[in-house]
Write an enzyme that holds these catalytic residues in place. Structure first.
Site, PDB file in Angstrom:
ATOM      1  N   GLY A  37       0.872  -1.184   0.000  1.00 38.61           N
ATOM      2  CA  GLY A  37       0.000   0.000   0.000  1.00 38.61           C
ATOM      3  C   GLY A  37       0.901   1.223   0.000  1.00 38.61           C
ATOM      4  N   GLY A  39       0.606   4.280   1.042  1.00 36.12           N
ATOM      5  CA  GLY A  39       0.729   5.039   2.290  1.00 36.12           C
ATOM      6  C   GLY A  39       1.672   4.337   3.256  1.00 36.12           C
ATOM      7  CG  ASN A  41       4.676   0.201   0.230  1.00 35.68           C
ATOM      8  OD1 ASN A  41       4.604  -0.685   1.072  1.00 35.68           O
ATOM      9  ND2 ASN A  41       4.256   0.036  -1.009  1.00 35.68           N
ATOM     10  CG  LEU A 205      12.133  11.230 -15.525  1.00 32.67           C
ATOM     11  CD1 LEU A 205      13.263  12.135 -15.994  1.00 32.67           C
ATOM     12  CD2 LEU A 205      10.940  11.343 -16.472  1.00 32.67           C
ATOM     13  CD  GLU A 207      16.604   2.389 -17.793  1.00 31.01           C
ATOM     14  OE1 GLU A 207      17.134   1.385 -17.322  1.00 31.01           O
ATOM     15  OE2 GLU A 207      16.361   2.553 -19.002  1.00 31.01           O
ATOM     16  NE  ARG A 208      14.102   7.855 -19.273  1.00 34.53           N
ATOM     17  CZ  ARG A 208      13.078   8.678 -19.440  1.00 34.53           C
ATOM     18  NH1 ARG A 208      13.269   9.916 -19.829  1.00 34.53           N
ATOM     19  NH2 ARG A 208      11.843   8.268 -19.240  1.00 34.53           N
ATOM     20  CG  ASP A 236       5.164   3.474  -2.701  1.00 38.32           C
ATOM     21  OD1 ASP A 236       4.544   4.435  -3.180  1.00 38.32           O
ATOM     22  OD2 ASP A 236       4.711   2.316  -2.689  1.00 38.32           O
TER      23      ASP A 236
HETATM   24  P1  ATP Z   1       6.510   2.158  -8.939  1.00 37.65           P
HETATM   25  O1  ATP Z   1       5.149   2.445  -9.545  1.00 37.65           O
HETATM   26  O2  ATP Z   1       7.164   0.939  -9.478  1.00 37.65           O
HETATM   27  O3  ATP Z   1       6.517   2.274  -7.469  1.00 37.65           O
HETATM   28  P2  ATP Z   1       7.084   4.590 -10.139  1.00 37.65           P
HETATM   29  O4  ATP Z   1       6.692   4.297 -11.544  1.00 37.65           O
HETATM   30  O5  ATP Z   1       6.154   5.394  -9.316  1.00 37.65           O
HETATM   31  O6  ATP Z   1       7.502   3.311  -9.403  1.00 37.65           O
HETATM   32  P3  ATP Z   1       9.654   5.333 -11.156  1.00 37.65           P
HETATM   33  O7  ATP Z   1       9.710   6.622 -11.865  1.00 37.65           O
HETATM   34  O8  ATP Z   1       9.675   4.094 -11.974  1.00 37.65           O
HETATM   35  O9  ATP Z   1       8.443   5.396 -10.146  1.00 37.65           O
HETATM   36  O10 ATP Z   1      10.876   5.223 -10.125  1.00 37.65           O
HETATM   37  C1  ATP Z   1      10.988   6.072  -8.996  1.00 37.65           C
HETATM   38  C2  ATP Z   1      12.459   6.294  -8.735  1.00 37.65           C
HETATM   39  O11 ATP Z   1      13.074   5.023  -8.439  1.00 37.65           O
HETATM   40  C3  ATP Z   1      13.241   6.852  -9.922  1.00 37.65           C
HETATM   41  O12 ATP Z   1      13.143   8.265  -9.967  1.00 37.65           O
HETATM   42  C4  ATP Z   1      14.647   6.350  -9.602  1.00 37.65           C
HETATM   43  O13 ATP Z   1      15.242   7.141  -8.602  1.00 37.65           O
HETATM   44  C5  ATP Z   1      14.373   4.959  -9.008  1.00 37.65           C
HETATM   45  N1  ATP Z   1      14.386   3.898 -10.038  1.00 37.65           N
HETATM   46  C6  ATP Z   1      13.315   3.246 -10.539  1.00 37.65           C
HETATM   47  N2  ATP Z   1      13.690   2.318 -11.454  1.00 37.65           N
HETATM   48  C7  ATP Z   1      15.028   2.388 -11.526  1.00 37.65           C
HETATM   49  C8  ATP Z   1      16.034   1.692 -12.295  1.00 37.65           C
HETATM   50  N3  ATP Z   1      15.712   0.733 -13.185  1.00 37.65           N
HETATM   51  N4  ATP Z   1      17.336   2.036 -12.112  1.00 37.65           N
HETATM   52  C9  ATP Z   1      17.682   2.996 -11.228  1.00 37.65           C
HETATM   53  N5  ATP Z   1      16.784   3.682 -10.478  1.00 37.65           N
HETATM   54  C10 ATP Z   1      15.477   3.392 -10.621  1.00 37.65           C
HETATM   55  O1  RIB Z   2       3.524   1.398  -4.974  1.00 38.85           O
HETATM   56  C1  RIB Z   2       3.504   0.018  -4.706  1.00 38.85           C
HETATM   57  C2  RIB Z   2       2.216  -0.344  -4.020  1.00 38.85           C
HETATM   58  O2  RIB Z   2       1.156  -0.133  -4.911  1.00 38.85           O
HETATM   59  C3  RIB Z   2       2.151  -1.793  -3.625  1.00 38.85           C
HETATM   60  O3  RIB Z   2       2.663  -2.043  -2.339  1.00 38.85           O
HETATM   61  C4  RIB Z   2       0.667  -2.123  -3.762  1.00 38.85           C
HETATM   62  O4  RIB Z   2       0.032  -2.319  -2.542  1.00 38.85           O
HETATM   63  C5  RIB Z   2       0.072  -0.927  -4.527  1.00 38.85           C
HETATM   64  O5  RIB Z   2      -0.697  -0.172  -3.710  1.00 38.85           O
END
Ligand code: ATP
Ligand code: RIB
Length: 291
Positions: A37, A39, A41, A205, A207-208, A236
């Protein structure tokens, strides 16, 4: 103090080689259960980094809810505002993770949707909230809070976009950014959001790394290169680390650099919660050595 207003889910993680196509049946490689979740996390990740964290969230009157409360106590979260909702079930999330660490998630909101405006109180410090609870509860939290307000718009289902006027820092990922702005052009999308949000939009972003945008500037902060195992909760961990550093009065750039380091480390391990302080020291030392 960081106050997190958000969700708790029991995560059911289903590891597969590849995601199934529509109509296809596949076999799981492994099934794991963990606390999740957005919140919870974010609250637990910030607490592990050393912040004092209060969580305002709801669980059902069931075993999953009781296990969540036990977990938060162990993680030193202030649970004085946790609500146990009679006649509703604790939220659950079904998370498919493929061999490249990509994820697909379906959430059954359960008690998270019973958290109400009456459960919110006013406070100062830092507020961190997301969209896995009712929008009117997020709005009440943003209106009631006196300190710095961070909204992680995940998922980006916002009916009344005017709530963004109450936000200091907005932290969408790329998909959420597109959903909020309907803009293919990033600059145009940023202009729309920066007319509403008070201080900054930080687009994560993957990995970016992350892009910081304020009315004055745009700064891309790259993430360290890692081999991802599970990206669940990367956002999170990023938000928790950002709030933790901002609470220490660090500036935006330094805070995003820290958040990138902690979040990129977190994708190299399974689960949606970030590292503890002891590990963080190692991560920071290693990143210094790489310079
Ligand atoms: P999720 O929904 O999986 O929780 P998200 O899509 O909200 O993640 P992302 O933008 O994918 O968020 O990732 C959040 C941060 O995590 C990025 O800004 C970066 O710091 C780190 N990160 C995520 N994936 C990678 C990766 N493959 N390599 C390095 N850093 C990463
Ligand atoms: O951001 C990751 C979370 O999204 C998971 O822990 C899952 O519970 C969903 O809410």
């Amino acid at each position: 103090m960081i106050t997190v207003v958000g969700s708790y889910n029991r995560d059911i993680i289903i590891k597969v080689d590849e995601f199934p196509n529509s109509g296809e049946t596949i076999f799981a490689k492994e099934i794991l259960h963990s606390h999740g979740g957005k919140g919870s996390n974010q609250a637990v990740s910030a607490s592990r980094l050393g912040s004092n964290v209060r969580l305002i969230a709801a669980v059902g009157d069931d075993d999953l809810g009781r296990e969540a409360i036990k977990f938060w106590k162990e993680e030193k979260i202030d649970i004085s505002k946790i609500k146990t909702k009679k006649n509703s079930k604790t939220g659950t999330a079904y998370i498919l993770v493929n061999k490249r660490g990509d994820t697909m998630i379906i959430v059954n909101r359960g008690a998270n949707f019973e958290l109400s405006e009456e459960d919110i109180d006013d406070a100062d410090g830092i507020l961190l909230t997301q969209m896995e609870i009712r929008e009117k509860v997020v709005k009440k939290a943003l209106q009631s809070f006196n300190g710095l307000k961070i909204l992680n718009p995940a998922p980006a289902i916002i009916k009344d976009i005017s709530i963004l006027n109450l936000v200091d820092i907005l932290t969408p990922n790329e998909i959420e950014f597109k959903e909020l702005t309907n803009a293919d052009d990033i600059e145009y999308g940023l202009e729309i959001l920066l007319k509403k949000v008070k201080m900054a939009v930080i687009i994560t972003l993957g990995e970016r790394g992350a892009l910081i945008a304020t009315k004055q500037k745009r700064i891309l902060i790259p993430a360290p290169k890692v081999k991802p195992v599970d990206t669940t909760g990367a956002g999170d961990v990023f938000n928790a680390a950002l709030a933790h550093y901002l609470e220490k009065n660090e500036d935006l750039e330094t805070s995003v650099q820290f958040a990138n380091k902690i979040a990129s480390y977190s994708v190299t391990t399974f689960g949606a919660i970030g590292p503890r302080l002891e590990e963080v020291k190692k991560i920071l030392e290693e990143s210094e050595n790489e310079k």
